[in-house]
Structures are given as C-alpha cells and as structure tokens.
Design an enzyme around this catalytic site. Structure first.
Site, PDB file in Angstrom:
ATOM      1  NE  ARG A 169      -4.464   1.444   1.861  1.00 24.62           N
ATOM      2  CZ  ARG A 169      -4.288   2.186   0.776  1.00 24.62           C
ATOM      3  NH1 ARG A 169      -5.156   2.069  -0.213  1.00 24.62           N
ATOM      4  NH2 ARG A 169      -3.278   3.010   0.677  1.00 24.62           N
TER       5      ARG A 169
ATOM      6  CG  ASP B 222      -5.273   5.958   2.484  1.00 21.33           C
ATOM      7  OD1 ASP B 222      -5.243   5.577   3.667  1.00 21.33           O
ATOM      8  OD2 ASP B 222      -4.487   6.794   2.014  1.00 21.33           O
TER       9      ASP B 222
ATOM     10  CB  CYS C 157      -0.968  -0.026   1.192  1.00 21.11           C
ATOM     11  SG  CYS C 157      -0.156  -0.031   2.803  1.00 21.11           S
TER      12      CYS C 157
END
Ligand code: 4NP
Length: 160
Positions: A16, A128, A10
């Site tokens: 994440r 996000d 990420c």
C-alpha cells in the site's frame, strides 16, 4: 521555499504505502509541483526491508502506467522529525505510529488516508491486499488514486 514532506506508512512497505508514494509522486509531477514536495514511504514492520514492492502490486500499478521502484524500509524515529505529514493506511498502522511517535508534536503529524477517500463509501481505510487476489490490489489502487488527489487538493488549499 520549504518542501512539504509526506511519508506514507503501511505494515510491510511493499504494497500500500509504496503504491501511495507512486500515485502521489505522479500527481505532483503532473501538476508541476515536484519542487514543492518530498514524498517517501515506510513500514511499521521491517521484515521486508530491502525488497522492491510486492510483484503483484508492481504488475497492477504498471497497468496504470506507474513503475514502483521504492525499496522497503522500516520507519525510524528520525522520520517523525523530518516529515510534516505521516499518513497511516489503516487503524493498526495508526496505533503503531501513535505508540512510536517520540513527542506529542510528532503524534499530531499522523493522519488517516481514509479521511481523504471520497468515491468509495464502503472504506474509511486502505485494506491490506497481501492475502487477497487481484481485486484487492485493484481496490487499493482505486482508493489511493482518489485519496491522493483529494489530499493534494487539501494541502494546496492550506487545509493540511
Ligand atoms: P503492506 O502489505 O502493509 O500494504 O505492505 C503487507 C505486506 C507484508 C505483510 C503484510 C501486509 N506481511 O505479513 O509480511
């Protein structure tokens, strides 16, 4: 037996991708496949290198029985050689990875996590959560639990 090596990627490697790493590691452990997989994560941005996962992500993951202890790091050129499957959480990550990949072969290792999401029809990427509230972190964990399970099935079936 050679291990399948999976790298989740990420932006910051604090929300994440360390969560994806934890979710996938638990799945392979539960299925008795730990010896057959190497699972790691990294970020395209190195600004959080050396940090534990974001505290909010650790709290939400812990509620699901997951302890996230990965230390954030930026992806390296060597990662494109070492790992077999490089999993981008969103299209910005995918673009950055495609740009960084040193060879065409390395580019071909990049897959989108969203491809494996089955149960949430609104998402074909993992959003996000950094500037979101609690629901953003819960959404990420829901998407990752679904997508990792589906991805592991695909790998075992020889489709990935
Ligand atoms: P991640 O979340 O990419 O899921 O780890 C973020 C972490 C840090 C920032 C953005 C997103 N940041 O801007 O520092």
């Amino acid at each position: 037996m050679t291990k399948r090596k999976i790298l989740f990627v990420c932006l910051g490697n604090i929300c994440r991708s360390p969560a994806a790493q934890g979710v996938m590691q638990r799945l392979v452990d539960e299925r008795g496949l730990s010896e057959r997989f190497e699972i790691d994560s990294a970020g395209t941005y190195g600004g959080h290198a050396g940090d534990l996962p974001d505290r909010r992500m650790r709290v939400h993951a812990r509620r699901r029985g997951l302890e996230l202890t990965h230390i954030s790091r930026r992806i390296t050129i060597d990662d494109f050689d070492h790992f077999d499957i490089i999993v981008a959480m969103d299209s910005a990550n995918q673009c950055d990875l495609l740009e960084m990949a040193p060879t065409r072969e390395a580019q071909q290792k990049i897959v989108m996590m969203g491809r494996f999401i089955r149960f949430n029809l609104h998402y074909d990427y993992v959003p996000d959560p950094y500037y979101e509230g609690s629901e953003g972190f819960e959404l990420v964990l829901d998407l990752l639990e679904d997508a990792c399970d589906n991805m592991l099935d695909a790998i075992i079936a020889g489709k990935l």
